[in-house]
Design a protein around this motif. Structure first.
Motif, PDB file in Angstrom:
ATOM      1  N   GLU A 878       0.821  -0.833   0.602  1.00 15.61           N
ATOM      2  CA  GLU A 878      -0.211   0.442  -0.006  1.00 15.61           C
ATOM      3  C   GLU A 878       0.523   1.302   0.251  1.00 15.61           C
ATOM      4  N   GLY A 912      -6.476  -2.171  -4.959  1.00 18.50           N
ATOM      5  CA  GLY A 912      -6.993  -2.161  -4.431  1.00 18.50           C
ATOM      6  C   GLY A 912      -7.964  -3.512  -3.349  1.00 18.50           C
ATOM      7  N   LEU A 916      -7.965  -4.154   0.581  1.00 21.06           N
ATOM      8  CA  LEU A 916      -8.923  -4.529   0.956  1.00 21.06           C
ATOM      9  C   LEU A 916      -8.765  -5.869   2.127  1.00 21.06           C
ATOM     10  N   ALA A 935     -10.703   0.540  -1.607  1.00 19.15           N
ATOM     11  CA  ALA A 935     -10.549  -0.275  -2.239  1.00 19.15           C
ATOM     12  C   ALA A 935     -11.625  -0.306  -3.175  1.00 19.15           C
TER      13      ALA A 935
END
Length: 1508
Positions: A878, A912, A916, A935
């Motif tokens: 991320e 995404g 998640l 997400a």
């Protein structure tokens, strides 16, 4: 980057994890030899000789062992604080860093030297090593160590694997050395003894040999000539020359003697004391390896001052040698001397043509210098102390001030996030590999009164540790202001640096001359060195500082030798000089803030650069309020003035440098050309040669990762300084005549190139310094990593290492090795080889290894992120996407172009998925919701790209999306994609996101059906499944209206009814049943289905279930105005409760009865809403109502014959019956009675066979009279009513008798009838419908009042009740006096003129009772009273008295009274009393009879007169 203008040959690269070894502790036990050695130790009063062998110090060393398969590096350490403990670590270049080391505990202090060699004897496949040590008491040990140390910690060293020998002599030992098979000691008398320890038995001839100058006749001649004695041995070294072991012996008098250990003869003797070395004495000796190219061997001798031990000098001399039958050494003419300034020498090592000196001042200042033999060039190595201090802003006092001023200016618009942003900078640097030290951090936390136990500290993850430190800093008041935050961090980092230096002090360094490997041994770790080459060498040499002319010339020359001739080196160096001014003005704070803004974008990096450029133009002008709170007013103004002076100096220096730059270039275009060429060298090099990527984690890869992060940091800071320089030139373009075309070129071409370079080195540094995290979620990707699929097949599993502070993200990557290196190296990397590894590794990260990478992306983001996701590093992935996203936005703005559609979609898809998983792995609250929403946004944006199907299919990381093989349209692909997204959101329990993708998939289904004219029936089934999924998701989110809409929108009827059943059940189980009954959901066409499901659930649910399904059915039917069904369900509920009450314990009995009352009351109220002709229900008393299809319109004629006390009927007696409202009311009364009794006495329970009469009796017994009479009046009619009233009053009357003689009258007066009369249409006297009237319970002295009250109330229903009461009282207590009110009931039934006649109760009845129960006095008095009343009739009533049969008395009873009196008199019992009563009775009767006779005559006369 260096902090001073000096020439660096290399920098230290710590071997991460070497400070976390677990030690196998073995004890060397005492022996008899140990005791004898201590006893025979020389006892002398003379001071000990200052020999190097026994000087207490921290000592360490490394021995390189050439094994058959690879080299082993045996590192040993001795700590000054624990002189009897020796630590040994075995390191191999081809294997992982060892997890364990060997700690040998001796019984006595050791000489600070240890000697390790390869044992010629192998034990199977295990290598054996020989360890020689000597204790201060003179005991020599030879230990045979096994490779990998397969010992048990806490045990003793095996006796069979070590040899000890006492070498103590009357003459003190002053030096020791050893080689394989030989231990040599030097004594105070100058003699040297050699012991063949480990080869010969101590008792064998030749085991011990003494080496002396004066042997035999020579010794006698020396004694007779009284020549000068040989000085004490100061130090000894064994070196191999021409395959001969030579022993170099340094004596304290300055003589150097060399002995051949094979022949035990002296080879060379030389006095090393020269004119330059007068006033010193030799202290330590080092000998280089023999150089067979020059036939030369070099020696280094440390001299210390005689008068001042602080003076140290190293003399380096060279000796030639020639080999033959005997080795001949010859001294060279030149001897170079090196003064050790500002500290003391710690260690010295020789290489092939150079040597290194490590010195330190005892604090944190250590210097490792490299010299060539000619002493023409001196280089230094950057040590880790300098790096740690620089990272924590502790390298100089002004460094932190730079951060403060820059912080105030750059964050003027973000005060709220200022403190957190600065703390994140310190935390990131404090916990990065190479800086983070477990012991140092724990000591620092303890100093700040933060205690964490060993287990808790070891269990802390890096995130947990970060939170603990952040909480500590905030708890000390750092949140008050940004300046306070910085100063608290300064104090914390200062303490940490102190403990870091204490726990990482250098002991020694080692050199593998064969491989040119240089390493440093520290207290708790070890490290290697790498050389500086190319662009990095230039950056370090220039130092980005203002250099003098000599330094400029040298640096420029080194640059020209390294690079091609396309770059104008003089022009480039002027550019570097300008960059140096900027770096010096802004300090370290600038790059730290910019780095953090890219990794943690709380503040825009563009804003940081903008503010920094403003600082360069106008200087620091922050608010000084918070600054004053930390250092005071005077110090604040002083620093502000200093900053103002610095700004003026910077402006002048920049003006001069830019003028010089312009004078060297014809125009700015040439300068920009030079900068662009320099950027090419700053850009990570892209390798062209073929490489072999291998998955490994060994020492080579560990140091490669750490070295890569060092290079990335230097390159990042250099590129950032170039960015600032160009930005500064653009801002002052008018002052420096920068043309508009040049400005456009800078903004459109050079700035994007710099940003690309910055982001590449940033990612490399981020991956190299960010520790991995241990996956907290057992998801699909982590299971894949366990299987080692793809190119990771056969590799090691990282699961045990994930989460370790020293196992960074870069360790997960494949390490590229050129074919020439043949895979893994069998030795540690030398400085040049390590640089080559770094070059290849940086290339693999910056440019990628896979040919499948998207060519349009300047950075292999997809490949990097896929590998991180493959190993479960979702947070790191991320962060990587955040960095790339920020770069992409700035690149789009700069170039005005949209990134490639496919690459953009692939990044969004992985982003995404990453968000998640992150949302599921422990996040809570708002942060989790943000991750989920982001997400969802990423997946939708990823599906919107035109090239998404092609690019997502080529992703190296499989998120689980199965690409359709043959899809006719994009809508079909999107349908599959949205279905996959829906499923993965559902898998992680995120219903909101899953619902959105299900709705999106429905749109695609509609699109497919529309385009195919509904020719694809399989998609209709998909439509039904999607609506069912939407129903499930909305139901999980408690969006019940949306769930109902999903039900009615489902075209699949079977699926619709399944969802409806699920809907009803979930509402019942989730305490949301009111949704069914509040009218918000119409249930058009589904009411019967809902009712059936509710009935099914009600009959199969426990009655204690909440919400109660029967009540829900009641409310549901009431909403439909179907009152009969509502009543039926509540009545069924009451029957269930009745059955439960009979089975349950006493604790629940009362509450069950209360609940049953509520159920019956609800049923009654429901039937009252219906016309009375239809106020009945049909009840099927079985336990299953699932087949209950409603109520018929006509009432079936099925009657009830008897009613038990527990209800209207039993389930076993009648299966089908009709129940009307009256019967339910009666059931309510019975239940009320049982409930009241349960409240009074919780032990009372009623079985199904208990009759009502018994219930009434129990109620009266418990003083519950209202309830008792209510039951009697409502359940009995006619004679049955009178009978039960009599029973009730008998019981009530008996409670009024204090002197009761028994209760036998109850059965004798009233016969019990166990059968109830059938219900009649007569209205009861007491309102039976008033079921809610209060019931009073009487007791104590109120019994007579209670009896009077109820007798007055119910005597209208039964006239004989007073008779029953009086008879009961008289029978129960023969001596009782009837209450006046009761007597008045008998007397007030008829006027007195009529005598004692009339309807019961009348006076005659009371008179008879008196007579029957021998109450003679009361009977006589009553008779006299009434006779007197008849006689005393008023004149107006005389005519009535004289009528026929107008006056009557109970003559029979009077006769019985007379007879009883006579009997008593004859029996002699109460004779006088009876006589008196008889006399009164006789007089009254005679008077009455005369009056009767007179009235009769008057009546006859009157009759005759009337006839006439």
């Amino acid at each position: 980057m260096a902090t001073a203008a000096r020439s660096l040959a290399g920098v230290e690269v710590p071997v991460l994890g070497s400070d976390k070894l677990e030690w196998i502790e073995l004890t060397i036990p005492f022996s008899s030899s140990t005791v004898s050695a201590a006893a025979s130790a020389p006892q002398t009063s003379s001071p000990p000789v200052d020999g190097a062998a026994f000087a207490p110090r921290n000592a360490a060393g490394c021995y390189v062992i050439d094994n058959a398969d690879a080299k082993s590096y045996l590192i040993w350490k001795l700590h000054k604080d624990f002189p009897n403990v020796l630590e040994v670590v075995e390191v191999t270049g081809y294997d992982e860093l060892p997890r364990t080391g060997l700690r040998l505990v001796f019984q006595d202090s050791l000489c600070p030297s240890a000697f390790l060699f390869k044992n010629a004897i192998r034990s199977g496949s295990v290598n054996l090593y020989s360890l020689y040590v000597l204790t201060v008491s003179g005991l020599a040990y030879l230990l045979k160590l096994r490779s990998s140390f397969p010992y048990i910690s806490g045990s003793s060293f095996p006796l069979s694997e070590y040899v000890e020998f006492n070498v103590a002599t009357p003459t003190q030992i002053t030096a020791v050395t050893a080689t394989s098979g030989c231990l040599a000691i030097g004594r105070q008398d100058g003699a040297v003894c050699c012991f063949q320890l480990g080869i010969l038995d101590p008792s064998a001839p030749g085991f011990a040999t003494e080496l002396r100058d004066d042997v035999g006749i020579g010794r006698l001649w020396n004694l007779m000539s009284r020549g000068k004695a040989v000085g004490a041995v100061q130090d000894m070294v064994i070196s191999e020359v021409c395959k001969r072991k030579l022993l170099f012996v340094l004596h304290v008098d300055g003589f150097l003697r060399v002995w051949d250990l094979a022949s035990h003869t002296k080879v060379f003797s030389y006095n090393i004391i020269s004119h330059d070395l007068e006033g010193t004495k030799p202290y330590r000796l080092w000998v280089s390896e023999a150089n067979y190219d020059t036939n030369q061997i070099s020696l280094a001798i440390l001299h210390r001052g005689v008068l001042s031990t602080d003076f140290e000098m190293v003399a380096v001399c060279h000796y030639g040698f020639s080999a033959g039958d005997k080795i001949i050494l010859s001294a060279q003419a030149s001897t170079q001397s090196i003064h050790i300034e500002e500290g003391k020498l710690i260690d010295l090592k020789f290489g092939r043509d150079k040597f290194w000196i490590l010195k330190g001042d005892g604090s944190m200042l250590y210097v490792l210098s490299q010299y060539d033999f000619e002493m023409e060039h001196k280089f230094e190595y950057g040590l880790q102390e300098e790096f740690v201090a620089d990272q924590l802003f502790q390298s100089s006092e002004n460094t932190l001030d730079d951060l403060i001023w820059t912080d105030h200016t750059a964050f003027s618009s973000t005060k709220d996030e200022d403190g957190y942003f600065v703390s994140s900078i310190f935390l990131r640097r404090l916990l990065q590999p190479g800086v983070y030290h477990t012991t140092a951090l724990r000591s620092t936390l303890l100093e700040h009164k933060k205690y964490i136990s060993d287990n808790d500290f070891q269990s802390l993850t890096m995130d947990g540790l970060r939170k603990e430190i952040f909480a500590l800093i905030e708890g000390e008041g750092a949140a008050r202001s940004p300046a306070a935050t910085i100063y608290y961090w300064r104090s914390f980092c200062s303490h940490f640096l102190h403990h870091w230096c204490h726990n990482s002090s250098p002991y020694a360094f080692f050199v593998d001359s064969a491989q040119e490997v240089v390493g440093l041994i520290r207290k708790n770790s070890f490290s290697l060195f790498r050389s500086l080459e190319g662009t990095e060498q230039l950056i370090y040499d220039s130092g980005f500082h203002i250099l003098g002319s000599d330094e400029f010339h040298y640096t420029r020359s080194s640059w020209m030798s390294l690079q091609d001739n396309d770059i104008d080196s003089e022009l480039l160096f002027e550019v570097l000089r300008c960059m140096s001014h900027i770096s010096h003005q802004l300090g370290r704070a600038a790059s730290a803030l910019y780095y953090e803004s890219l990794v943690n974008p709380l503040i825009s990096s563009e804003d940081i650069v903008s503010q920094l450029l403003k600082i360069l133009e106008s200087g620091y002008y922050p608010s000084v309020t918070s600054f004053m709170q930390q250092i005071g007013v005077d110090a604040t103004w002083e620093k502000k003035q200093k900053a103002h002076k610095s700004q003026r100096k910077f402006a002048v220096d920049m003006l001069v440098s830019i003028s010089s730059l312009c004078s060297r270039a014809t125009n700015w275009s040439g300068v920009l050309d030079t900068i662009e060429k320099f950027l090419i060298h700053l850009n990570p090099h892209k390798t062209i040669e073929k490489v072999d990527s291998k998955c490994m984690y060994d020492i080579n890869s560990i140091v490669t990762v750490q070295a890569t992060s060092q290079v990335a940091r230097v390159m990042f800071e250099a590129a950032f300084d170039v960015l600032l320089l160009l930005g500064y030139l653009v801002n002052i373009s008018g002052q420096v005549n920068l043309l508009h075309t040049d400005i456009v070129r800078i903004k459109a071409k050079i700035f994007p190139a710099i940003q690309e370079i910055i982001i590449k080195w940033l990612i490399i540094h981020f991956l190299g310094t960010t520790p991995t995290t241990r996956p907290t979620l057992e998801d699909f990707s982590s299971r894949l990593s366990l299987l080692h699929l793809g190119n990771k097949a056969g590799g090691n599993s990282w699961d045990a290492k994930l989460g370790s502070s020293d196992f960074t993200l870069a360790c997960l990557f494949d390490f590229p090795f050129p074919d020439s290196f043949e895979g893994r190296s069998t030795c540690l990397p030398n400085p040049s080889k390590l640089n080559h590894f770094v070059l290849k590794f940086c290339s693999s990260i910056a440019w990628g290894l896979s040919d499948a990478e998207f060519n349009s992306s300047p950075i292999p983001t997809i490949e990097l992120a896929s590998l991180l996701l493959h190993h479960g590093q979702y947070e790191a992935a991320e962060n990587l996407f955040v960095i790339i996203d920020g770069y992409s936005r700035s690149r789009k703005v700069a170039l005005g172009a949209q990134p490639t559609d496919g690459d953009w979609c692939a990044r969004l898809h992985l982003m995404g998925f990453c968000l998640l998983v992150r949302a599921q792995s422990g996040l809570q609250g708002v942060l989790k919701d943000q991750k989920i929403h982001e997400a969802v946004r990423c997946f939708f944006r990823a599906a919107s790209g035109r090239e998404a199907p092609q690019y997502l299919q080529r992703l190296p990381f499989h998120t689980g999306f199965q690409h359709p093989e043959n899809y006719a349209s994009v809508a079909i692909w999107k349908l599959h994609y949205y279905q996959w997204a829906m499923e993965i959101f559902e898998q992680y329990g995120m219903s909101e996101g899953a619902c959105q993708f299900a709705l999106a998939a429905l749109e695609q289904v509609d699109e497919v059906l529309k385009s195919s004219n509904n020719a694809l029936p399989e998609y209709s089934k998909i439509q039904g499944r999607l609506w069912a999924n939407i129903f499930q998701f909305t139901l999980d989110m408690k969006h019940y209206q949306d769930a109902y809409c999903a039900i009615i929108s489902n075209p699949d009827e079977e699926s619709k009814y399944i969802c409806l059943r699920r809907f009803v059940r979930v509402l019942c189980e989730s305490a949301a049943a009111k949704v069914l009954c509040d009218g918000g959901i119409p249930f058009v066409g589904l009411i019967e289905k809902v009712e059936q499901e509710l009935v099914w659930k009600a009959e199969r649910s426990d009655i204690s279930t909440k919400p109660n399904i029967y009540k829900l059915l009641y409310a549901f039917e009431a909403l439909q105005n179907n009152w009969r069904k509502a009543a039926g369900y509540m009545y069924r509920y009451s029957l269930r409760l009745k059955k439960e009450a009979s089975l349950d314990g006493n604790n629940q009995y009362s509450s069950l009865l209360q609940e049953r009352l509520h159920a019956l009351s609800s049923a009654i109220n429901s039937l009252q809403q219906v016309d009375r002709a239809y106020a009945w229900i049909e009840s099927q008393y079985g336990t299953d109502l699932s087949n209950y299809h409603g109520l018929p319109n006509k009432r079936p004629r099925t009657g009830l014959t008897e009613i038990p006390a527990t209800g209207v009927s039993t389930e076993s007696s009648v299966k089908n019956c009709s129940v009307d409202i009256e019967m339910i009311e009666k059931e309510y009364m019975i239940t009320s009675a049982q409930h009241m009794l349960s409240l009074v006495n919780n032990k009372l329970k009623f079985s199904g066979k208990q009759m009502l009469s018994n219930v009434v009796d129990t109620l009266i017994e418990e003083n519950l009279y209202d309830m008792a009479f209510t039951i009697v009046v409502n359940f009995w009619k006619g004679s049955g009513l009178k009978r039960e009233l009599e029973r009730a009053f008998v019981s009530l009357s008996q409670k009024c008798c204090p002197n009761s003689v028994g209760s036998g009258l109850t059965g004798s007066i009233v016969k019990t009838n166990n059968l109830l009369l059938s219900y009649s249409e007569e209205e009861p006297y007491v309102g039976s419908k008033n079921t809610s009237s209060p019931i009073h319970r009487f007791k104590g002295n109120d019994q007579w009042e209670t009896l009077e009250l109820y007798l007055e109330k119910y005597r209208i229903l039964h006239q004989r009740l007073p008779v029953t009461v009086a008879e009961t009282l008289l029978y129960t207590d023969p001596q009782i006096e009837l209450p006046l009110w009761l007597v008045q009931m008998f007397k007030g039934g008829r006027r007195a003129s009529w005598g004692m006649t009339g309807q019961e109760p009348d006076p005659a009845t009371l008179f008879r009772l008196y007579v029957n129960y021998n109450r003679h006095a009361e009977a006589t008095n009553m008779l006299l009273e009434y006779i007197d009343l008849v006689v005393a009739t008023r004149p107006a009533d005389v005519i009535n008295r004289k009528r026929m049969s107008a006056t009557w008395f109970p003559y029979t009873a009077i006769e019985r009274l007379w007879s009883q009196l006579e009997e008593m008199q004859s029996s002699g019992h109460m004779v006088e009393h009876c006589d008196k009563l008889k006399k009164l009775l006789q007089d009254a009767l005679m008077k009455h009879l005369r009056q009767v006779q007179l009235d009769s005559e008057d009546a006859l006369a009157s009759a005759s007169a009337s006839k006439v």
